[in-house]
Design a protein around this motif. Structure first.
Motif, PDB file in Angstrom:
ATOM      1  N   THR A 271       0.934  -1.184  -0.077  1.00 28.32           N
ATOM      2  CA  THR A 271       0.068  -0.061  -0.047  1.00 28.32           C
ATOM      3  C   THR A 271       0.879   1.346  -0.252  1.00 28.32           C
ATOM      4  OG1 THR A 271      -0.193   0.056   2.417  1.00 28.32           O
ATOM      5  CG2 THR A 271      -2.171  -1.015   1.085  1.00 28.32           C
ATOM      6  N   LYS A 272       2.023   0.905  -0.416  1.00 31.21           N
ATOM      7  CA  LYS A 272       3.085   2.279  -0.656  1.00 31.21           C
ATOM      8  C   LYS A 272       3.512   3.010   0.810  1.00 31.21           C
ATOM      9  CE  LYS A 272       2.775   1.450  -4.800  1.00 31.21           C
ATOM     10  NZ  LYS A 272       4.000   0.836  -5.490  1.00 31.21           N
ATOM     11  N   GLU A 273       3.341   2.355   1.906  1.00 30.82           N
ATOM     12  CA  GLU A 273       4.009   2.838   3.165  1.00 30.82           C
ATOM     13  C   GLU A 273       5.484   2.384   2.997  1.00 30.82           C
ATOM     14  OE1 GLU A 273       1.179   1.008   3.415  1.00 30.82           O
ATOM     15  OE2 GLU A 273      -0.253   2.630   4.300  1.00 30.82           O
ATOM     16  N   ILE A 274       6.290   3.493   3.337  1.00 29.78           N
ATOM     17  CA  ILE A 274       7.886   3.330   3.303  1.00 29.78           C
ATOM     18  C   ILE A 274       8.595   3.129   4.507  1.00 29.78           C
ATOM     19  CG2 ILE A 274       9.772   4.319   2.255  1.00 29.78           C
ATOM     20  CD1 ILE A 274       7.958   5.346   0.096  1.00 29.78           C
ATOM     21  N   LEU A 275       9.563   2.234   4.808  1.00 28.71           N
ATOM     22  CA  LEU A 275      10.187   2.368   6.031  1.00 28.71           C
ATOM     23  C   LEU A 275      11.637   2.535   5.357  1.00 28.71           C
ATOM     24  CD1 LEU A 275       8.686  -0.887   7.665  1.00 28.71           C
ATOM     25  CD2 LEU A 275       8.420   1.514   8.457  1.00 28.71           C
ATOM     26  N   GLU A 276      12.624   3.310   6.084  1.00 28.61           N
ATOM     27  CA  GLU A 276      13.854   3.837   5.453  1.00 28.61           C
ATOM     28  C   GLU A 276      14.627   3.720   6.943  1.00 28.61           C
ATOM     29  OE1 GLU A 276      13.328   7.366   3.777  1.00 28.61           O
ATOM     30  OE2 GLU A 276      13.199   6.576   1.763  1.00 28.61           O
ATOM     31  N   GLN A 277      16.040   2.933   6.701  1.00 30.39           N
ATOM     32  CA  GLN A 277      16.905   3.016   7.661  1.00 30.39           C
ATOM     33  C   GLN A 277      18.193   3.048   7.029  1.00 30.39           C
ATOM     34  OE1 GLN A 277      16.360  -0.847   9.844  1.00 30.39           O
ATOM     35  NE2 GLN A 277      14.728   0.094  11.036  1.00 30.39           N
ATOM     36  N   SER A 278      19.055   3.685   7.955  1.00 30.31           N
ATOM     37  CA  SER A 278      20.603   3.798   7.655  1.00 30.31           C
ATOM     38  C   SER A 278      21.449   3.390   8.681  1.00 30.31           C
ATOM     39  CB  SER A 278      20.758   5.423   7.140  1.00 30.31           C
ATOM     40  OG  SER A 278      22.046   5.727   6.712  1.00 30.31           O
ATOM     41  N   PHE A 279      22.389   2.469   8.375  1.00 31.93           N
ATOM     42  CA  PHE A 279      23.356   2.179   9.366  1.00 31.93           C
ATOM     43  C   PHE A 279      24.718   2.325   9.076  1.00 31.93           C
ATOM     44  CE2 PHE A 279      19.567  -0.668   9.480  1.00 31.93           C
ATOM     45  CZ  PHE A 279      19.389  -0.625  10.879  1.00 31.93           C
ATOM     46  N   ARG A 280      25.765   2.885   9.902  1.00 31.53           N
ATOM     47  CA  ARG A 280      27.149   2.814   9.966  1.00 31.53           C
ATOM     48  C   ARG A 280      27.636   1.538  10.324  1.00 31.53           C
ATOM     49  NH1 ARG A 280      31.100   6.722   8.870  1.00 31.53           N
ATOM     50  NH2 ARG A 280      33.194   6.198  10.106  1.00 31.53           N
ATOM     51  N   LEU A 281      28.490   1.024   9.499  1.00 32.72           N
ATOM     52  CA  LEU A 281      29.333  -0.217   9.815  1.00 32.72           C
ATOM     53  C   LEU A 281      30.579   0.159  10.624  1.00 32.72           C
ATOM     54  CD1 LEU A 281      29.034  -2.278   6.447  1.00 32.72           C
ATOM     55  CD2 LEU A 281      27.316  -2.113   8.551  1.00 32.72           C
ATOM     56  N   GLU A 282      30.570  -0.339  11.732  1.00 31.51           N
ATOM     57  CA  GLU A 282      31.758  -0.099  12.719  1.00 31.51           C
ATOM     58  C   GLU A 282      32.583  -1.131  12.722  1.00 31.51           C
ATOM     59  OE1 GLU A 282      31.927   2.564  14.190  1.00 31.51           O
ATOM     60  OE2 GLU A 282      29.604   3.339  14.024  1.00 31.51           O
ATOM     61  N   PHE A 283      32.816  -1.553  11.327  1.00 31.15           N
ATOM     62  CA  PHE A 283      34.041  -2.591  11.308  1.00 31.15           C
ATOM     63  C   PHE A 283      34.604  -2.231   9.935  1.00 31.15           C
ATOM     64  CE2 PHE A 283      30.014  -4.700  10.364  1.00 31.15           C
ATOM     65  CZ  PHE A 283      30.221  -5.346   9.409  1.00 31.15           C
ATOM     66  N   PRO A 284      35.814  -2.498   9.513  1.00 31.69           N
ATOM     67  CA  PRO A 284      36.319  -2.491   8.206  1.00 31.69           C
ATOM     68  C   PRO A 284      35.362  -3.431   7.192  1.00 31.69           C
ATOM     69  CG  PRO A 284      37.919  -2.675   9.553  1.00 31.69           C
ATOM     70  CD  PRO A 284      36.770  -2.966  10.353  1.00 31.69           C
ATOM     71  N   ALA A 285      35.101  -2.982   6.049  1.00 30.31           N
ATOM     72  CA  ALA A 285      34.291  -3.857   5.039  1.00 30.31           C
ATOM     73  C   ALA A 285      34.483  -3.285   3.715  1.00 30.31           C
ATOM     74  CB  ALA A 285      32.748  -3.879   5.446  1.00 30.31           C
ATOM     75  N   SER A 286      34.636  -4.096   2.843  1.00 32.74           N
ATOM     76  CA  SER A 286      34.786  -3.836   1.530  1.00 32.74           C
ATOM     77  C   SER A 286      33.270  -3.379   0.929  1.00 32.74           C
ATOM     78  CB  SER A 286      35.366  -5.170   0.562  1.00 32.74           C
ATOM     79  OG  SER A 286      34.457  -5.901   0.681  1.00 32.74           O
ATOM     80  N   ASN A 287      33.361  -2.822  -0.372  1.00 33.40           N
ATOM     81  CA  ASN A 287      32.039  -2.475  -0.867  1.00 33.40           C
ATOM     82  C   ASN A 287      31.000  -3.738  -1.110  1.00 33.40           C
ATOM     83  OD1 ASN A 287      30.691  -0.228  -2.267  1.00 33.40           O
ATOM     84  ND2 ASN A 287      30.447  -1.589  -3.927  1.00 33.40           N
ATOM     85  N   ASN A 288      31.458  -4.895  -1.579  1.00 31.68           N
ATOM     86  CA  ASN A 288      30.748  -6.184  -1.672  1.00 31.68           C
ATOM     87  C   ASN A 288      30.239  -6.591  -0.164  1.00 31.68           C
ATOM     88  OD1 ASN A 288      31.025  -6.105  -4.421  1.00 31.68           O
ATOM     89  ND2 ASN A 288      32.957  -7.444  -4.354  1.00 31.68           N
ATOM     90  N   GLU A 289      30.979  -6.714   0.608  1.00 34.61           N
ATOM     91  CA  GLU A 289      30.659  -6.884   1.973  1.00 34.61           C
ATOM     92  C   GLU A 289      29.664  -5.937   2.441  1.00 34.61           C
ATOM     93  OE1 GLU A 289      33.976  -7.142   4.396  1.00 34.61           O
ATOM     94  OE2 GLU A 289      34.812  -8.832   3.370  1.00 34.61           O
ATOM     95  N   ALA A 290      29.896  -4.620   2.278  1.00 32.79           N
ATOM     96  CA  ALA A 290      28.552  -3.862   2.674  1.00 32.79           C
ATOM     97  C   ALA A 290      27.441  -4.074   1.796  1.00 32.79           C
ATOM     98  CB  ALA A 290      29.052  -2.270   2.419  1.00 32.79           C
ATOM     99  N   GLU A 291      27.634  -4.624   0.701  1.00 32.53           N
ATOM    100  CA  GLU A 291      26.097  -4.921  -0.029  1.00 32.53           C
ATOM    101  C   GLU A 291      25.449  -5.933   0.605  1.00 32.53           C
ATOM    102  OE1 GLU A 291      24.668  -3.192  -2.633  1.00 32.53           O
ATOM    103  OE2 GLU A 291      26.403  -1.939  -3.644  1.00 32.53           O
ATOM    104  N   TYR A 292      26.378  -6.932   0.982  1.00 32.94           N
ATOM    105  CA  TYR A 292      25.571  -8.167   1.781  1.00 32.94           C
ATOM    106  C   TYR A 292      25.086  -7.818   2.925  1.00 32.94           C
ATOM    107  CZ  TYR A 292      26.997 -12.141  -1.441  1.00 32.94           C
ATOM    108  OH  TYR A 292      26.697 -13.091  -2.079  1.00 32.94           O
TER     109      TYR A 292
END
Length: 715
Positions: A271-292
């Protein structure tokens, strides 16, 4: 005239009034009535049960959820049942006596005080209690309750809650009329009752409740022990634990940079309700690991709100290809991430993962970039607002906007020498400003002054738009300029089958802006009823003003259009002008008469401006009320019209015959011409009573047809 001393009492601290005891503490139940009920023995026949229910009726306002407490007594009196006083009835009778042994004390509301309404629903009754707050303590005012009949027991849960509100408003009408009411509920009642798509009984109830000043707030902790019965708003059997079996959309993205790594999640409901979240990774991560990590966090969020079917989108080719099996995992970390994703996706009924371009995943990408560039351990809330105008003042002649195409708006630089300077002050004039524009458009006459002529040409450009022949490109420009640019994107456009509307140019334009294009069926004017009804009204008004000279219709068109726009419609009880602009139109008679509107409001411009803004603030509510009234009006007419109508309903694949019209009848057949032609096969049900047809050779009929013009073919 003398006063009856037995009916009046003066100078006392307490006394009996209308069967109740009124004291400084409040309104108390009459002890005589309570003792009479407590001292009653268990009934032995139906008449004694009636005696119990009649005495309970006098104490209903003191009994919390009285219908639920006394339901077993009422069921004994229904129908011609054999009297049977069982253990359940005896338990309810003893519990009622224990409750009335210490009845609550009711309070009296003060003038202008806000009152609070608690509601509760069970499988057999709806109840409510009206309270007020006094020094952080909730005091009772009135208990109400109603038994549900067989039809009302089948209502959905939200409809039962709305029934509890409307029942309380009807029984406590004096309180609702003289006080502001706050309904305390954890259910989305406000969204349901204020929805413009209401119909039937819900629309009727919503209109009735607009009479009162009612607000809906979330329920807080009860501050009175006597409200314990209303802590549970819905019984367990009425609480919906399973979510609708619909598919959700999940957009994820991960970002890794020298400043850190972050992930963004955007979860969209059916029904077009939207939930948005944003997290900062507190450990070293590559771009592919961040995608996972983004995909895993989105799956955990969806699992937490009990989503069953979900479709995920990401812009990482590696993640999408490894999940589908097209790519192999070349290191242990990627292999562990892939196993974790598959472990979570096994808990969903459906989970397709699709790779999309980065341009289609901008929301999740923005959230990920925000998290990766933010400072560590910093929590913040970023409000998103808008700035309506530039913060600087542009010099004259910098930019002028002209519409070049229906799909683009370009800025054109104008030299300073071509800018028309308007005079600072203009003397008031009584001449009609439209005359010189009409003379310029029809005969090309311009004032002798060069600057006045230039101003006239600039003003006339807005009115000099006419077409000898309307093409599809003209319709496209008209929709863009007069509808989309002024009022926003419409959801649906309903047209007839004119060549301008069924052309590929106009259909591509509607498809580009995702506008639903619905064409009325041929030979059935009701399919485009709103436009046809408006045309009929305008033509009737023109015919009444013309006599023998029918060619002068253009002179009367302005007056007819004004009359149509300023006349209240029966279906909405409002004028089209007021629903469009938020206020009543100025009548021509008011120009020469010293009415209150022209004399008093024009003297105080600030007050007039505030009143105009208030009217605009209430415009959306007035439109919703007009919509509810119009829908009720349409349903009443439809019920009357369809009372004796026998509908024709077809399914895909049925064979039908189509009515023969002048353009398809046999040449010179006369009365011997067939009334129906075919057979045709139904290929699609466009909407109720509208179907697409195909010949038996597989050739599609270019127009959809209404069921009024087709008939079932029996073979």
């Amino acid at each position: 005239m003398k006063l009856n001393p037995t009916k009046f009492t003066f100078g006392v601290t307490s006394g009996e009034f209308f069967g109740y005891i009124v004291t400084k503490r409040g309104i108390e139940a009459n002890p005589k009535q309570i003792d009479a009920l407590i001292n009653l023995p268990s009934p032995r026949n139906t008449r004694e049960v009636q005696c119990i229910t009649s005495r309970i009726a006098g104490l209903n306002r003191f009994i919390s959820r009285s219908t639920d407490k006394c339901l077993s007594f009422y069921q004994l009196l229904r129908g011609n049942k054999r009297f049977e006083w069982d253990i359940k009835c005896e338990e309810d009778f003893q519990q009622l006596k224990e409750y009335l042994a210490s009845p609550p004390i009711l309070a009296k509301p003060e003038t202008g005080e806000t009152l609070y309404l608690y509601i509760a629903v069970s499988s057999s009754a709806v109840s409510g209690v009206l309270v007020k707050e006094d020094r952080d303590e909730q005091k009772l005012i009135f208990y109400v309750s109603k038994t549900l009949d067989d039809a009302e027991k089948r209502y959905p849960t939200l409809v039962k809650l709305a029934l509890a509100v409307i029942m309380s408003a009807r029984k406590l009408r004096p309180y609702f009329q003289s006080h502001s009411i706050v309904v305390l509920t954890n259910q989305p009642l406000r969204t349901i009752l204020h929805s413009p798509s209401l119909s039937g009984r819900m629309a009727k109830w919503a209109v009735q409740l607009t009479e009162y000043d009612i607000e809906y707030h979330n329920k807080t902790s009860a501050k009175s022990q006597v409200l314990a019965d209303f802590l549970v708003e819905l019984p367990p059997e009425l609480i919906q634990t399973d979510l609708p079996d619909e598919k959700w959309s999940l957009y994820v993205d991960g970002s890794s940079s020298s400043q850190g790594a972050g992930i963004g999640i955007r979860l969209e409901s059916p029904t077009k309700e939207i939930l948005e979240q944003s997290f900062r990774l507190e450990f070293p991560a590559s771009n592919n690991e961040a995608e996972y990590e983004a995909l895993l966090a989105g799956l955990r969020l969806a699992q937490g709100i009990r989503v069953k079917k979900i479709e995920a989108f990401c812009d990482s080719q590696l993640v999408a290809s490894q999940y589908s099996g097209d790519y192999d995992t070349r290191n242990d970390r990627m292999d562990l991430y892939l196993k974790a994703v598959k472990h979570l996706t096994d808990r969903f009924e459906s989970f397709p993962l699709t790779r999309i371009p980065r341009s289609d995943n901008t929301s999740a990408d923005t959230l990920a970039a925000l998290a990766s560039t933010s400072e560590s351990h910093q929590r913040r809330v970023i409000p998103v607002k808008s700035i309506d105008s530039p913060s600087i003042v542009l010099p004259r002649g910098v930019c002028a906007v002209r519409e070049l195409d229906a799909s683009s708006m370009d800025a054109i630089e104008l030299p300073l020498s071509d800018v028309v300077d308007e005079p600072a002050e203009q003397e008031p004039t009584t001449d009609d400003w439209r005359i010189e524009i009409m003379l310029y458009i029809t005969d090309g006459q311009v004032p002798p002054d060069r600057w006045a002529a230039r101003r006239l040409k600039a003003r006339s450009a807005k009115y000099a738009e006419s077409y000898a022949k309307i093409q599809a490109i003209d319709v496209k420009k008209f929709i863009w300029k007069n509808i989309i640019c002024r009022h926003g994107l419409p959801y649906e456009i309903v047209t007839d089958n004119g060549p301008q509307f069924i052309s590929d140019v106009f259909e591509d334009f509607c498809a580009k802006w995702k506008i639903r294009l619905s064409k009325s069926t041929p030979r059935y004017l009701q399919g485009n009823g709103q436009a046809e009804a408006t045309n009929k009204t305008i033509l009737d008004g023109i015919k009444k003003r013309l006599e023998a000279k029918k060619g002068l219709w253009a002179d009367e068109l302005d007056g007819v259009l004004r009359s149509h726009r300023t006349t209240p419609r029966r279906s909405t009880n409002k004028t089209p002008f007021s629903l469009s602009h938020g206020m009543k139109a100025l009548a021509p008679a008011e120009v020469g008469l010293p009415s209150i509107r022209r004399t008093m409001l024009t003297q105080d411009s600030k007050r007039n401006g505030r009143m105009i803004k208030d009217s605009l603030d209430m415009l959306e509510e007035e439109r919703n009320r007009a919509l509810l009234r119009m829908q009720n009006y349409q349903q009443q007419i439809a019920r009357y019209y369809n009372k004796r109508v026998k509908g024709r309903h077809f399914e895909t694949g049925d064979l039908v015959l189509r009515k023969v019209f002048e353009n398809t009848e046999e040449y010179r057949a006369g009365k011997l011409c067939a009334k129906r032609e075919g057979p045709y096969q139904i290929t699609n049900v466009v909407k109720p009573d509208v179907y697409e047809l195909m010949t038996m050779d597989g050739e599609m009929i270019p127009r959809s047809w209404n069921s009024m013009n087709i008939k079932r073919y029996y073979y």
